[in-house]
Scaffold this motif. Structure first.
Motif: not given
Lengths: 262, 276
Positions: A83-84, B176, A89, A59, A78-80, A110-112, B178-184, B163
Motif C-alpha cells: 500500500v505504501r 482485513l 485495493h 493478502i 507485506e500487504a501494508d 490516508a494512514y500511510p 486494515a491491511y488494505y489501508m496499509g495499517i501495519p 491516528m
C-alpha cells in the motif's frame, strides 16, 4: 489522452499461480496494466478474479510467478508495504469500518501518509467526487446505505493517492442508477488524475464501456485479451457476458458449437 | 449513612482496579480476539517491577512508577510476540491455554525472584486521610479513583483523537480492511499489548498500598476482573470500567452489610446471569 501510443507498464504479472490451501485458484496468469489506463478483468463466478487482486495486494502470496509494480517485485511483500508503494485495493463487499465515522474511515485510508495538508486537500477532493459522503461526515459508516458505503470504500482508497487502484466489484448489490454514478466517477478519477485502475467486474457491459483494455478469465486462466472496443464486438463475449441472443434456432446452435475455451 | 459513603468509596476504589485490569482484557480481546488470562499476572509483575525500582533501588516514587510502566509495556510487547503470535490462528482453546500457562509461569518466576512474602511500596498516599466533617477517606483509595479517571481520559483521547488510536479501533473492527489501508496490523497489535500491560501495571502499583504485592495477587484479581469485563459487554472500554466499579461496590457493600462469607460469592453471582 492519446490512445494509440503505448504508455509504460506499471503493473506486470508473469505466470502467477495462487492457491487456497490445496486448491489452485489461479493457474498461471500474466497481465499488464499501463499507466493511466483502466484495465478490466472479466469472468464468471469462481473464475479467480478476486484472487488475482488479493494476490497483487499481498493478502495472498503467490506460489509461483512474479508481480512487478513500478519496476520492483512485490510478490510476497507485506500487504501494508505494498500500500505504501502506491497501490490501493477497494475490496469486494466494501469492508468499511462500521463503527468509525465517515471521516475517520477516510483518514484511515490516508494512514500511510504523513503530509497533513495534502491529506486535508484530498479529503475535500473525495467529498467533491462524492458529495453524499460530506453530508454524513460524522455518521458511523455502518449506518450508510450500500451505495454510500461503496463510495466510502472508493474514497478511502483514493485518500492514499495511489498510482494504481484495484477495484473489486464496485457494482455489487447496487441499483443500476448508482452503478452508473459510481462508474462515472471512476472514469473521472482516471481522466482527471491519470490514475491507473484495474477493475474486476461481473457487470461486463459497464466494465467494457468504462475500461480501455480487457482480460477474460475462466477457471484461473486468461482465455482472451483485447481492447474493450474489440471485446465488446466479439461474438463470444456478446453471448456469454452481454446476454445477446442469437436470433432463431438457439438450442440447436448451442449444442453444435462448444462455447467454452477449455 | 457515613458507613455507606465510606464503603462506597472503598468499593469504587477497589472497583477501579478491577476496571483497569478488565480494560486490559477488553483491549486485547478487541484487537486480536484473544482472552488474555494472564492479564492479572501482568498486573502482579508490574507491582513487583515497581517494588524493585522504588523499594530496592530507592528511586523516587513517580520515577519508579514510570519505569515500571515502561518496562511492563515492553514486556507486554515481548509476551505477544513470543507467546501469543505463534499460536494465532489455532483454535480459541489453545490460545486460552497458552495465556493461562503464561500466567502460571509468571507467578512461579515472580515467586522465585521476589519470594513469597507480602511486599509493600511506600507511596505518597500510603498514610493520611481526607477529613470532611466526620467523613474520613483514606488517600490511598482516593488516589486510585483519581488515577483511574486520568487514565481513562488519556485512553479515550488516544483512541479517538490520534491516528494510531483510530487505527487500533479500525483493526479491531475489520482486520482485513486494515491491511488494505496499509495499517501495519502486527505492529498495532504489539502496541495494544503494550498498552494493556501498562494499564495493568498502573493498577498494580496503585493497589500496592491497599493489598500489598505477592505473587498470587494477580490470579485473585484477574479472576474478579474477568467478570467485570463480561459485565461490561466484553468489547466496550467504558463498559469494562463500569463493570469493575459495580463489582467493587457490590463486594464492599456485601462485606459490610451481609453476614460473613457473602463478600466473595457476591461478585460472581451478580455476574452469572450475564455469563449464561
Amino acid at each position: 489522452m492519446d490512445a494509440t501510443a503505448t504508455p509504460e507498464t506499471i503493473l506486470k504479472l508473469s505466470n502467477i499461480e495462487s492457491y487456497y490451501g490445496p486448491i489452485m485458484a489461479i493457474r498461471g496468469i500474466s497481465l499488464e496494466v499501463p499507466r493511466g489506463r483502466i484495465v478490466t478483468l472479466l469472468g464468471a463466478n469462481g473464475a479467480g478474479k478476486t484472487t488475482v487482486l488479493k494476490t497483487i495486494s499481498g493478502i495472498l502470496d503467490p506460489q509461483k510467478g512474479t508481480i512487478e509494480f513500478l519496476g520492483r517485485p512485490i510478490q510476497r511483500m507485506e500487504a501494508d508495504r505494498i500500500v505504501r508503494l502506491g497501490l490501493s485495493h477497494v475490496p469486494e463487499g466494501r469492508e468499511v469500518f462500521p463503527f468509525l465515522s465517515v471521516r475517520e474511515n477516510l483518514m484511515m485510508g490516508a494512514y500511510p501518509r504523513k503530509d497533513r495538508d495534502g491529506v486535508a486537500e484530498d479529503i475535500e477532493r473525495v467529498y467533491g467526487y462524492f458529495p453524499r459522503l460530506k453530508e454524513r461526515i460524522n455518521q458511523p459508516a455502518g449506518q450508510l446505505s450500500g451505495g454510500e458505503q461503496q463510495m466510502l470504500a472508493i474514497g478511502r482508497a483514493l485518500m492514499n493517492r495511489p498510482t494504481l487502484l484495484l477495484l473489486d466489484e464496485p457494482s455489487l448489490g447496487l441499483s443500476p442508477l448508482l452503478v452508473k454514478e459510481i462508474f462515472t466517477i471512476i472514469r473521472r478519477v482516471n481522466e482527471e488524475q491519470g490514475m491507473s485502475i484495474l477493475l474486476v467486474e461481473q457487470n461486463a457491459k459497464v466494465a467494457l464501456e468504462t475500461a480501455h483494455y480487457g482480460y477474460v478469465l475462466e477457471i484461473g486462466r486468461i482465455v482472451m485479451n483485447d481492447t474493450c472496443d474489440r471485446l465488446m464486438h466479439s461474438q463470444d463475449i456478446q453471448e456469454f457476458y452481454l446476454g445477446a441472443k442469437e436470433a432463431g434456432a438457439r438450442g440447436e446452435r448451442r449444442w453444435k458449437k462448444k462455447k467454452t475455451w477449455r | 449513612m457515613l458507613d455507606f459513603v465510606q464503603q462506597l468509596v472503598s468499593g469504587v476504589a477497589l472497583g477501579c482496579v478491577y476496571g483497569l485490569i478488565a480494560l486490559g482484557f477488553v483491549l486485547v480481546y478487541k484487537a486480536t480476539e484473544v482472552v488474555n488470562f494472564a492479564q492479572g499476572d501482568l498486573m502482579m509483575l508490574g507491582g513487583f517491577f515497581a517494588f524493585t525500582f522504588i523499594g530496592m533501588m530507592g528511586l523516587n516514587y513517580w520515577l519508579g512508577f514510570a519505569g515500571a510502566v515502561a518496562a511492563m509495556a515492553l514486556f507486554g510487547m515481548v509476551a505477544e510476540r513470543v507467546v501469543v503470535r505463534p499460536i494465532l490462528g489455532y483454535p480459541q482453546f489453545s490460545i486460552i491455554m497458552v495465556t493461562i500457562g503464561l500466567g502460571y509461569f509468571l507467578r512461579s518466576v515472580a515467586g522465585m525472584i521476589w519470594g513469597t512474602d507480602d511486599l509493600k511500596i511506600d507511596t505518597p498516599f500510603s498514610q493520611g486521610v481526607l477529613r470532611m466533617g466526620s467523613l474520613v477517606l483514606a488517600y490511598d483509595k482516593l488516589s486510585v479513583i483519581a488515577a483511574t479517571m486520568i487514565l481513562c481520559t488519556l485512553l479515550w483521547l488516544f483512541f479517538n483523537k490520534t491516528m494510531l488510536g483510530t487505527a487500533m479501533r479500525a483493526s479491531s473492527e475489520n482486520m482485513l480492511a486494515a491491511y488494505y489501508m496499509g495499517i501495519p496490523v502486527k505492529r498495532v497489535v504489539s502496541v495494544v499489548w503494550a498498552i494493556s500491560a501498562a494499564v495493568a501495571t498502573c493498577a498494580g502499583v496503585l493497589l500496592a498500598p491497599i493489598t500489598f504485592i505477592h505473587s498470587n495477587v494477580g490470579l485473585v484479581l484477574g479472576l474478579k476482573a474477568f467478570p467485570a469485563a463480561v459485565l461490561g459487554g466484553f468489547g466496550s472500554i467504558p463498559g469494562a470500567v463500569v463493570g469493575g466499579v459495580l463489582i467493587g461496590v457490590i463486594e464492599s457493600m456485601a462485606g459490610f452489610y451481609l453476614p460473613e462469607g457473602g463478600r466473595t460469592s457476591r461478585p460472581t453471582s451478580c455476574c452469572s446471569p450475564c455469563c449464561s
